[in-house]
Design a protein around this motif. Structure first.
Motif, PDB file in Angstrom:
ATOM      1  N   LEU A   1     -12.430  -1.119  -1.386  1.00 35.03           N
ATOM      2  CA  LEU A   1     -12.153   0.039  -1.753  1.00 35.03           C
ATOM      3  C   LEU A   1     -11.367   0.662  -1.811  1.00 35.03           C
ATOM      4  N   ARG A   2     -10.902   0.318  -0.018  1.00 35.79           N
ATOM      5  CA  ARG A   2      -9.641   1.628   0.540  1.00 35.79           C
ATOM      6  C   ARG A   2      -8.530   1.328  -0.168  1.00 35.79           C
ATOM      7  N   PRO A   3      -8.226   2.330   0.069  1.00 28.67           N
ATOM      8  CA  PRO A   3      -6.863   2.423  -1.017  1.00 28.67           C
ATOM      9  C   PRO A   3      -5.612   1.272  -0.079  1.00 28.67           C
ATOM     10  N   GLU A   4      -5.583   1.133   1.356  1.00 28.42           N
ATOM     11  CA  GLU A   4      -4.804   0.738   1.209  1.00 28.42           C
ATOM     12  C   GLU A   4      -4.883  -0.958   0.958  1.00 28.42           C
ATOM     13  N   GLN A   5      -5.967  -1.315   0.699  1.00 25.44           N
ATOM     14  CA  GLN A   5      -6.196  -2.657   1.035  1.00 25.44           C
ATOM     15  C   GLN A   5      -6.358  -2.973  -0.557  1.00 25.44           C
TER      16      GLN A   5
ATOM     17  N   ALA B   1     -10.094   8.471  -1.607  1.00 22.77           N
ATOM     18  CA  ALA B   1      -9.074   8.156  -2.311  1.00 22.77           C
ATOM     19  C   ALA B   1      -8.346   7.432  -3.552  1.00 22.77           C
ATOM     20  N   LEU B   2      -9.223   7.624  -4.694  1.00 24.27           N
ATOM     21  CA  LEU B   2      -8.631   7.601  -5.600  1.00 24.27           C
ATOM     22  C   LEU B   2      -7.605   7.985  -6.675  1.00 24.27           C
ATOM     23  N   PRO B   3      -6.443   6.867  -7.677  1.00 25.64           N
ATOM     24  CA  PRO B   3      -5.929   8.852  -8.318  1.00 25.64           C
ATOM     25  C   PRO B   3      -6.726   9.527  -9.331  1.00 25.64           C
ATOM     26  N   ASP B   4      -6.196  10.096  -9.820  1.00 21.71           N
ATOM     27  CA  ASP B   4      -6.907  10.963 -10.691  1.00 21.71           C
ATOM     28  C   ASP B   4      -6.938   9.763 -12.080  1.00 21.71           C
ATOM     29  N   ARG B   5      -6.299   9.352 -12.627  1.00 20.97           N
ATOM     30  CA  ARG B   5      -6.097   8.178 -13.561  1.00 20.97           C
ATOM     31  C   ARG B   5      -7.158   7.816 -13.673  1.00 20.97           C
ATOM     32  N   ALA B   6      -8.000   7.637 -12.477  1.00 19.00           N
ATOM     33  CA  ALA B   6      -8.999   6.613 -12.265  1.00 19.00           C
ATOM     34  C   ALA B   6     -10.457   7.224 -12.910  1.00 19.00           C
TER      35      ALA B   6
END
Ligand code: ADP
Ligand code: MG
Length: 556
Positions: free
Chosen positions: A150-154, A59-64
């Motif tokens: 890698l995990r978005p919450e971490q 779940a990377l932000p589009d801006r990445a």
């Protein structure tokens, strides 16, 4: 994952070769693990593994991911995050960056998701497999590392965004230089000096850069907004000043301004046009079939310099060769420092002209060509020269470094040039032309040595072992990472591998080649590669003693 666990437990206590059985692919909860290559024994190079986390999980932000420079930055950042997450797990290694953000293969964005490539030293006691330790490493520690990075919450989303913003700004500033008539920009507040010759981090308590009004420009960065600083104009810029006042430090910041730097580096708003090439003397290097005649003519006993080759160049010859090679590949900006130049290539004053006649001096000094470079070829020069005033007349801008700060002394230098004549006469034989590219005989780029064993190995950034050759890279100052060197070695045989016997325009061929996506460049899932600049690849090729070039065709 269960299958991997039981495999590892079942080979516990066996000989190291039994690790081969774990080659393959395993599904973990939120990623896949691929074991591509298992090392043959505990002392061989470590095993190569990959993790692929699908887009839905990471779940990377589009801006990445867009635009392209942000994706390079995000990949670079994820590699660093992975390295950090490994903590003191020394068995797991990833090729991640330091001060410079580079296009690496250790983290790739693919259709399937984010792919992370790393190596693991599989645990053993002597040559006996430690199956339980390996199970803990691959099935417990590794998933923790992967999720931490890698995990978005971490992961640290704010740091990721800062990283992408900084890189996007540098790319935009760099690309905007030409339109503003600039070749480099140093933002006010930047920290230029480094801790030491072997430590690239910013010097603590450095005097921040500050620009006088007459040299200041304001540029617009997409994220940082308006930034002011020193604008180094196209044309000829001379950097003068007393010893130890920061001249070389400024030039060095400019020469690395072709790269993007991480936030906190101090140079994250310092940029130079991507085609800037540092030139220097490098006696002892090889030169292949290069036309040196604009700078060196009529060697003793009439040896021609139109197609000049040597295994052992002198200081002046090597610097002339470096200049012609830079022009051959289309460099638009040359960076020269007196500290690393051959005196007789740079200057020849009136007294020496009076003593040694032109017919006895093969060298046409750079001072007699620098204006032609600008006026005929459109090539700019930034030159550090604190030891001679002979360049005052040619310079468009003269910057004096004083207490590490730039001053505009252009008017003063021009007045001095009018008042104190140098009394030297200009010595250029014929008008300067950009050299035509030489042709390359591809079969000469063979990494198989005499004993037939393929050898491509980087010795850090000092040397590249290629077949039986060892290319000395210590003068290639714009290399910043050993993985660039290795990648250059791997890419050199590419034209031959594509069935070409000769390449007519070598820079053009490699420029096209280097523009391809990674999967077209390299077949193996190698995680230790960095996309090199064309300039550095050509610099290595030009120094490779076994390379065979044919002189440029002259009839066009
Ligand atoms: P020059 O080429 O003019 O002789 P250098 O660029 O080699 O001088 O700089 C001399 C020393 O000053 C170096 O050790 C360098 O790290 C240090 N230095 C340069 N710029 C700064 C600065 N802005 N703040 C603090 N130290 C600096
Ligand atoms: Mg210096």
């Amino acid at each position: 994952m269960k299958r991997l666990q039981s495999l590892l437990l079942s080979i516990d206590g066996k000989g190291y070769k039994a690790y081969r059985q774990i080659t393959g692919e395993y599904a973990f909860d939120d990623f896949r693990l691929l074991v591509d290559h298992v090392q043959g024994d505990p002392f061989a190079s470590p095993s190569r593994l990959r993790v692929v986390m699908p887009w839905s999980e990471i779940a990377l932000p589009d801006r990445a991911r867009v635009p392209a420079p942000r994706a390079v930055a995000a990949r670079d950042w994820l590699g660093r995050a992975f390295r950090q997450a490994t903590g003191d797990t020394e068995e797991v290694r990833i090729d991640a960056g330091r001060q410079t953000v580079l296009d690496r293969t250790s983290v790739l964005f693919t259709d399937a998701g984010v792919e992370v490539r790393f190596t693991v030293n599989l645990p053993a006691k002597g040559r006996t497999i430690l199956g339980k330790t390996a199970r803990d490493l691959l099935c417990r520690t590794l998933p923790r590392v992967v999720r931490r990075a890698l995990r978005p919450e971490q992961r640290d989303e704010a740091a990721l965004t800062r990283h992408c913003d900084a890189v996007e700004d540098q790319v935009a500033l760099r690309e905007g230089l030409v339109a503003r008539g600039l070749v480099a920009f140093v933002a006010d507040g930047a920290c230029l000096p480094r801790r030491s010759g072997v430590d690239d981090r910013p010097l603590e308590e450095a005097v921040p850069a500050r620009t006088p009004e007459s040299l200041a420009v304001e540029l617009e960065a997409p994220n940082a907004g308006a930034v002011t600083g020193l604008g180094v104009s196209a044309g000829i810029t001379l950097v003068v000043g007393g010893g130890f006042h920061g001249k070389s430090t400024l030039l060095s910041a400019i020469q690395y301004g072709v790269y993007d730097h991480v936030p906190g580096d101090g140079r994250e708003l310092v940029v130079a046009t991507g085609d800037a090439v540092k030139l220097r003397a490098e006696d002892g290097r090889a030169v292949h079939a290069m036309d040196l005649s604009p700078f060196i003519n009529e060697l003793p006993y009439g040896k021609s310099t139109r197609e000049f080759s040597t295994e052992l160049a002198s200081g002046s010859t090597s610097q002339a060769a470096a200049l012609q090679e830079a022009l051959e590949l289309g460099a638009g900006t040359l960076l020269v420092d007196e500290d690393t130049s051959a005196t007789n290539f740079m200057i020849r004053d009136a007294r020496m002209q009076a003593l040694v006649a032109k017919r006895d001096e093969p060298i046409t000094p750079f001072v007699d060509r620098i204006a032609e470079l600008r006026d005929r070829l459109g090539v700019s020069t930034v030159l550090v020269m604190g030891g001679s005033g002979d360049y005052f007349g040619a310079a468009d801008t003269v910057i004096q470094m004083h207490d590490y700060q730039p001053r505009d002394v252009t008017a003063e230098a021009h007045r001095i040039a009018r008042e104190y004549r140098t009394d030297r006469h200009t010595e250029a034989p014929q008008p300067l032309e950009r050299p035509c590219p030489r042709a390359l005989v591809t079969r000469s780029l063979d990494p198989a040595g005499r004993r037939g064993k393929r050898r491509i190995k980087a010795r850090g950034m000092e040397a590249l072992e290629f077949g039986d050759d060892v290319v000395d890279l210590r003068a290639l100052e714009q290399l910043v990472d050993a993985s660039q060197v290795r990648t250059i070695g791997i890419l050199l045989p590419a034209p031959g591998a594509e069935g070409l016997l000769e390449v007519d325009d070598v820079p053009a061929w490699f420029r096209g080649h280097l523009a391809q996506p990674w999967e077209a460049l390299i077949r193996r899932p190698d995680g230790d590669l960095v996309r090199p600049r064309l300039q550095d690849l050509m610099a290595v090729l030009n120094r490779l003693r076994s390379a065979r070039f044919r002189p440029a065709a002259r009839d066009h």
